[in-house]
Scaffold this motif. Structure first.
Motif, mmCIF file in Angstrom:
data_model
loop_
_atom_site.group_PDB
_atom_site.id
_atom_site.type_symbol
_atom_site.label_atom_id
_atom_site.label_comp_id
_atom_site.label_asym_id
_atom_site.label_seq_id
_atom_site.Cartn_x
_atom_site.Cartn_y
_atom_site.Cartn_z
ATOM 1 N N ARG A 1 -26.551 132.456 10.077
ATOM 2 C CA ARG A 1 -27.206 131.859 11.259
ATOM 3 C C ARG A 1 -26.913 132.689 12.503
ATOM 4 O O ARG A 1 -27.784 133.056 13.270
ATOM 5 N N ALA B 1 -27.208 131.268 4.832
ATOM 6 C CA ALA B 1 -28.261 131.702 5.772
ATOM 7 C C ALA B 1 -28.309 130.820 7.019
ATOM 8 O O ALA B 1 -28.752 131.265 8.072
ATOM 9 N N THR B 2 -27.813 129.589 6.916
ATOM 10 C CA THR B 2 -27.795 128.701 8.085
ATOM 11 C C THR B 2 -26.351 128.383 8.498
ATOM 12 O O THR B 2 -26.093 127.337 9.101
ATOM 13 N N SER B 3 -25.435 129.274 8.177
ATOM 14 C CA SER B 3 -24.021 129.055 8.524
ATOM 15 C C SER B 3 -23.616 129.907 9.726
ATOM 16 O O SER B 3 -24.019 131.069 9.845
ATOM 17 N N ASP C 1 -25.267 126.519 2.671
ATOM 18 C CA ASP C 1 -26.170 127.668 2.605
ATOM 19 C C ASP C 1 -25.743 128.699 3.655
ATOM 20 O O ASP C 1 -25.742 128.395 4.861
ATOM 21 N N ALA D 1 -21.474 122.633 5.265
ATOM 22 C CA ALA D 1 -22.405 123.755 5.029
ATOM 23 C C ALA D 1 -22.470 124.120 3.547
ATOM 24 O O ALA D 1 -21.449 124.141 2.850
#
Ligand code: LIP
Length: 274
Positions: A188, A158-160, A156, A154
């Motif tokens: 996320r 925002a997408t974790s 980012d 990972a």
């Protein structure tokens, strides 16, 4: 400590964790006798005590000079020349165990001269055992297969996917819940397994990208932190203190994939967890 001794210690810790895990699975009564500890929601069952007794007996038989600290019966100082201390949580995730959920572990760490060097986290309900020794990589064993594990790639936030846990005391829960609510739209999603050692292994295995929690004790964090580091994850306290120190319960523990190490710690500070 030589490599051979480390291998022997790791094998012993793995055998003991699995034996205790098997006993906990096989002998779990339908109705469990419980007591409460720090708060009415912080429970200990008869099986936590039985598992810790078994683990202590096995350690004493194999290595009578070693120190042991366990969640249920405290500290027993060692008498050996080498300062080896076993750090034991006989059931991490006791509330899950109480409710018959599979997410609980037997967590056994080993420190030498106050440095955590070995970690074993058996997850009997998932038929999986995680383990690591410093310098030897981190491993998961399930169904007779053994594979090396690594933290996720990972990069980012925002997408974790972020795991967390809540302390037992109501006031700490409310504060942590509010901080997590602020964090939620910036990641996320959030997961709460109910077993800190499993959360750490999930970071190590890329099942989640990061984990943070305040209120852990050394027996929650010791084994999982070795497994995390050997898997390439970054694990530390947000205040920079030592994970093995007595004031660990005051600190926020953060474990993460290396690519989001700075971002998750900045976010933790920004939502007031610093
Ligand atoms: C529990 C943890 C859980 C955490 C609780 C508690 P126990 O350990 O692993 O994730 O949120 O505060 O520390 O009490 O089940 O051994």
């Amino acid at each position: 400590m030589s490599v051979i001794e480390t291998d022997d210690l790791l094998a012993l810790a793995r055998d003991i964790a699995r034996e205790a895990g098997g006993m906990l699975l096989d002998r779990r009564p339908e109705i469990l006798r419980t007591d409460t500890k720090s708060t009415p929601t912080d429970v200990v069952t008869e099986m936590d005590r039985a598992a810790e007794d078994l683990i202590r007996t096995r350690i004493r038989a194999a290595r009578p000079g070693d120190g042991i600290v366990g969640e249920e019966s405290g500290e027993a100082a060692g008498s050996g020349a080498e300062r080896v201390r076993w750090v034991v949580d006989p059931i991490d995730g006791t509330v899950n165990y109480l409710y018959g959920l599979p997410l609980w572990t037997v967590s056994i760490g080993i420190e030498v001269d106050a440095r955590a060097i070995i970690g074993v986290v058996a997850v009997p309900g998932l038929s999986t055992t995680y383990s690591a020794a410093v310098g030897g990589g981190a491993w998961a064993e399930a169904g007779g297969q053994r594979r090396e594990i690594h933290a996720s790639g990972a990069r980012d936030l925002a997408t974790s996917l972020i795991a967390t846990g809540f302390p037992y005391a109501a006031e700490g829960r409310a504060r942590h819940g509010a901080a997590v609510a602020t964090m939620l739209p910036q990641v996320r999603d959030i997961r709460r397994s109910g077993a800190a050692s499993l959360d750490l292994c999930w970071v190590a295995d890329g099942r989640v990208d990061a984990y943070l929690e305040r209120g852990l004790h050394v027996w929650d964090a010791c084994a999982g932190s070795v497994i995390c580091r050997e898997a390439g994850a970054v694990v530390d306290r947000l205040d920079g203190g030592d994970l093995g120190a007595d004031d660990l319960p005051e600190a926020l523990v953060v474990a993460s994939a290396p690519g989001i190490a700075g971002q998750i710690r900045d976010l933790a500070r920004a939502v007031g967890l610093g």
